[in-house]
Scaffold this motif. Structure first.
Motif, PDB file in Angstrom:
ATOM      1  N   TYR A  35       0.860  -1.187   0.000  1.00 23.71           N
ATOM      2  CA  TYR A  35       0.000   0.000   0.000  1.00 23.71           C
ATOM      3  C   TYR A  35       0.895   1.235   0.000  1.00 23.71           C
ATOM      4  N   LEU A  36       1.150   1.764  -1.183  1.00 20.08           N
ATOM      5  CA  LEU A  36       2.117   2.843  -1.378  1.00 20.08           C
ATOM      6  C   LEU A  36       1.792   4.095  -0.567  1.00 20.08           C
ATOM      7  N   ASN A  37       0.513   4.465  -0.469  1.00 16.25           N
ATOM      8  CA  ASN A  37       0.159   5.683   0.263  1.00 16.25           C
ATOM      9  C   ASN A  37       0.577   5.605   1.727  1.00 16.25           C
ATOM     10  N   ALA A  38       0.380   4.464   2.361  1.00 20.01           N
ATOM     11  CA  ALA A  38       0.771   4.308   3.762  1.00 20.01           C
ATOM     12  C   ALA A  38       2.289   4.359   3.904  1.00 20.01           C
ATOM     13  N   VAL A  39       2.995   3.674   3.027  1.00 19.15           N
ATOM     14  CA  VAL A  39       4.459   3.674   3.064  1.00 19.15           C
ATOM     15  C   VAL A  39       4.989   5.091   2.851  1.00 19.15           C
ATOM     16  N   ASP A  40       4.450   5.797   1.873  1.00 24.52           N
ATOM     17  CA  ASP A  40       4.905   7.163   1.593  1.00 24.52           C
ATOM     18  C   ASP A  40       4.634   8.111   2.754  1.00 24.52           C
ATOM     19  N   CYS A  41       3.524   7.929   3.444  1.00 29.42           N
ATOM     20  CA  CYS A  41       3.229   8.786   4.595  1.00 29.42           C
ATOM     21  C   CYS A  41       4.212   8.522   5.739  1.00 29.42           C
ATOM     22  N   LEU A  44       7.502  10.050   4.983  1.00 29.19           N
ATOM     23  CA  LEU A  44       7.405  11.505   4.773  1.00 29.19           C
ATOM     24  C   LEU A  44       7.546  11.918   3.310  1.00 29.19           C
ATOM     25  N   VAL A  45       7.089  11.046   2.408  1.00 31.31           N
ATOM     26  CA  VAL A  45       7.088  11.357   0.989  1.00 31.31           C
ATOM     27  C   VAL A  45       5.792  12.072   0.616  1.00 31.31           C
ATOM     28  N   SER A  46       4.703  11.698   1.259  1.00 37.03           N
ATOM     29  CA  SER A  46       3.402  12.331   1.015  1.00 37.03           C
ATOM     30  C   SER A  46       2.683  12.488   2.348  1.00 37.03           C
ATOM     31  N   ASN A  47       1.507  13.085   2.281  1.00 31.25           N
ATOM     32  CA  ASN A  47       0.774  13.400   3.497  1.00 31.25           C
ATOM     33  C   ASN A  47      -0.727  13.233   3.256  1.00 31.25           C
ATOM     34  N   PHE A  48      -1.396  12.510   4.156  1.00 32.14           N
ATOM     35  CA  PHE A  48      -2.849  12.395   4.150  1.00 32.14           C
ATOM     36  C   PHE A  48      -3.323  12.856   5.523  1.00 32.14           C
ATOM     37  N   ASP A  55       0.561   7.967  11.206  1.00 31.75           N
ATOM     38  CA  ASP A  55       1.897   7.825  10.612  1.00 31.75           C
ATOM     39  C   ASP A  55       2.966   8.442  11.511  1.00 31.75           C
ATOM     40  N   ALA A  56       2.613   9.494  12.267  1.00 37.24           N
ATOM     41  CA  ALA A  56       3.557  10.050  13.246  1.00 37.24           C
ATOM     42  C   ALA A  56       3.841   9.025  14.342  1.00 37.24           C
ATOM     43  N   ASP A  57       2.809   8.304  14.763  1.00 37.88           N
ATOM     44  CA  ASP A  57       2.983   7.262  15.774  1.00 37.88           C
ATOM     45  C   ASP A  57       3.861   6.137  15.230  1.00 37.88           C
ATOM     46  N   CYS A  58       3.680   5.781  13.967  1.00 37.33           N
ATOM     47  CA  CYS A  58       4.523   4.751  13.341  1.00 37.33           C
ATOM     48  C   CYS A  58       5.986   5.186  13.331  1.00 37.33           C
ATOM     49  N   ARG A  59       6.249   6.438  12.988  1.00 36.61           N
ATOM     50  CA  ARG A  59       7.632   6.918  12.990  1.00 36.61           C
ATOM     51  C   ARG A  59       8.212   6.899  14.405  1.00 36.61           C
ATOM     52  N   PHE A  60       7.400   7.244  15.401  1.00 37.58           N
ATOM     53  CA  PHE A  60       7.833   7.180  16.796  1.00 37.58           C
ATOM     54  C   PHE A  60       8.207   5.743  17.168  1.00 37.58           C
ATOM     55  N   LEU A  61       7.377   4.785  16.778  1.00 37.68           N
ATOM     56  CA  LEU A  61       7.648   3.375  17.064  1.00 37.68           C
ATOM     57  C   LEU A  61       8.896   2.890  16.323  1.00 37.68           C
ATOM     58  N   LEU A  62       9.066   3.322  15.088  1.00 34.46           N
ATOM     59  CA  LEU A  62      10.235   2.924  14.308  1.00 34.46           C
ATOM     60  C   LEU A  62      11.534   3.393  14.962  1.00 34.46           C
ATOM     61  N   ASP A  63      11.486   4.528  15.631  1.00 37.28           N
ATOM     62  CA  ASP A  63      12.673   5.052  16.315  1.00 37.28           C
ATOM     63  C   ASP A  63      13.110   4.166  17.478  1.00 37.28           C
ATOM     64  N   LYS A  64      12.274   3.282  17.941  1.00 31.82           N
ATOM     65  CA  LYS A  64      12.608   2.393  19.055  1.00 31.82           C
ATOM     66  C   LYS A  64      13.473   1.203  18.624  1.00 31.82           C
ATOM     67  N   CYS A  66      16.817  -0.539  16.654  1.00 34.02           N
ATOM     68  CA  CYS A  66      18.199  -0.235  16.269  1.00 34.02           C
ATOM     69  C   CYS A  66      18.286  -0.014  14.762  1.00 34.02           C
ATOM     70  N   PHE A  67      17.507  -0.793  14.020  1.00 31.35           N
ATOM     71  CA  PHE A  67      17.419  -0.647  12.573  1.00 31.35           C
ATOM     72  C   PHE A  67      15.971  -0.842  12.167  1.00 31.35           C
ATOM     73  N   SER A  68      15.490   0.020  11.293  1.00 30.66           N
ATOM     74  CA  SER A  68      14.126  -0.141  10.783  1.00 30.66           C
ATOM     75  C   SER A  68      14.045   0.402   9.369  1.00 30.66           C
ATOM     76  N   SER A  69      13.154  -0.196   8.600  1.00 35.77           N
ATOM     77  CA  SER A  69      12.917   0.235   7.231  1.00 35.77           C
ATOM     78  C   SER A  69      11.472  -0.091   6.877  1.00 35.77           C
ATOM     79  N   VAL A  70      10.823   0.840   6.207  1.00 39.14           N
ATOM     80  CA  VAL A  70       9.469   0.618   5.701  1.00 39.14           C
ATOM     81  C   VAL A  70       9.535   0.838   4.201  1.00 39.14           C
ATOM     82  N   MET A  71       9.215  -0.209   3.449  1.00 41.78           N
ATOM     83  CA  MET A  71       9.337  -0.089   2.003  1.00 41.78           C
ATOM     84  C   MET A  71       8.122  -0.644   1.277  1.00 41.78           C
ATOM     85  N   PHE A  72       7.924  -0.098   0.103  1.00 41.88           N
ATOM     86  CA  PHE A  72       6.846  -0.541  -0.774  1.00 41.88           C
ATOM     87  C   PHE A  72       7.336  -1.719  -1.603  1.00 41.88           C
TER      88      PHE A  72
END
Length: 115
Positions: A35-41, A44-48, A55-64, A66-72
């Motif tokens: 789901y490209l829209n969710a990945v892009d949000c 920080l490629v796009s905004n809904f 998506d801000a909460d997801c980025r906060f969780l990703l910061d927890k 050591c390594f994280s990646s979200v890809m389409f």
């Protein structure tokens, strides 16, 4: 009947997966979504506006991690997710850890699930 925009459902599923990985004390994670829209949000490629807080909460969780990646990845390359949907249609909503059971496997019935 409740109707929700697909982008809301997809990004909430991503957030739930990240929360689960944190609860399991994982320190590295690669998330693949078709789901490209969710990945892009999240990236920080796009905004809904409807999912800004998620998506801000997801980025906060990703910061927890050591390594994280979200890809389409394209839908045709996301066979595991589509197999999982097929299993869920048969056994209902469940959570399991480890290998993905198959519909042809007796493990679907004998594997202990937790709701």
């Amino acid at each position: 009947m409740l109707s929700v925009a697909p982008v809301v459902v997809e990004i909430q599923a991503l957030r739930w997966g990240l929360s689960l990985a944190i609860d399991l004390h994982m320190d590295r994670i690669v998330v693949q979504s078709d789901y490209l829209n969710a990945v892009d949000c999240i990236n920080l490629v796009s905004n809904f506006a409807v999912i800004d807080h998620i998506d801000a909460d997801c980025r906060f969780l990703l910061d927890k991690f050591c390594f994280s990646s979200v890809m389409f990845i394209s839908r045709s390359c996301n066979l595991e997710a589509h197999n999982l949907v097929g299993i869920v249609k048969v056994v209902g909503s469940r959570t399991w850890i480890g290998g993905l059971p198959t519909l042809n496997s007796v493990d679907v019935i004998q594997t202990p699930f937790s709701s």
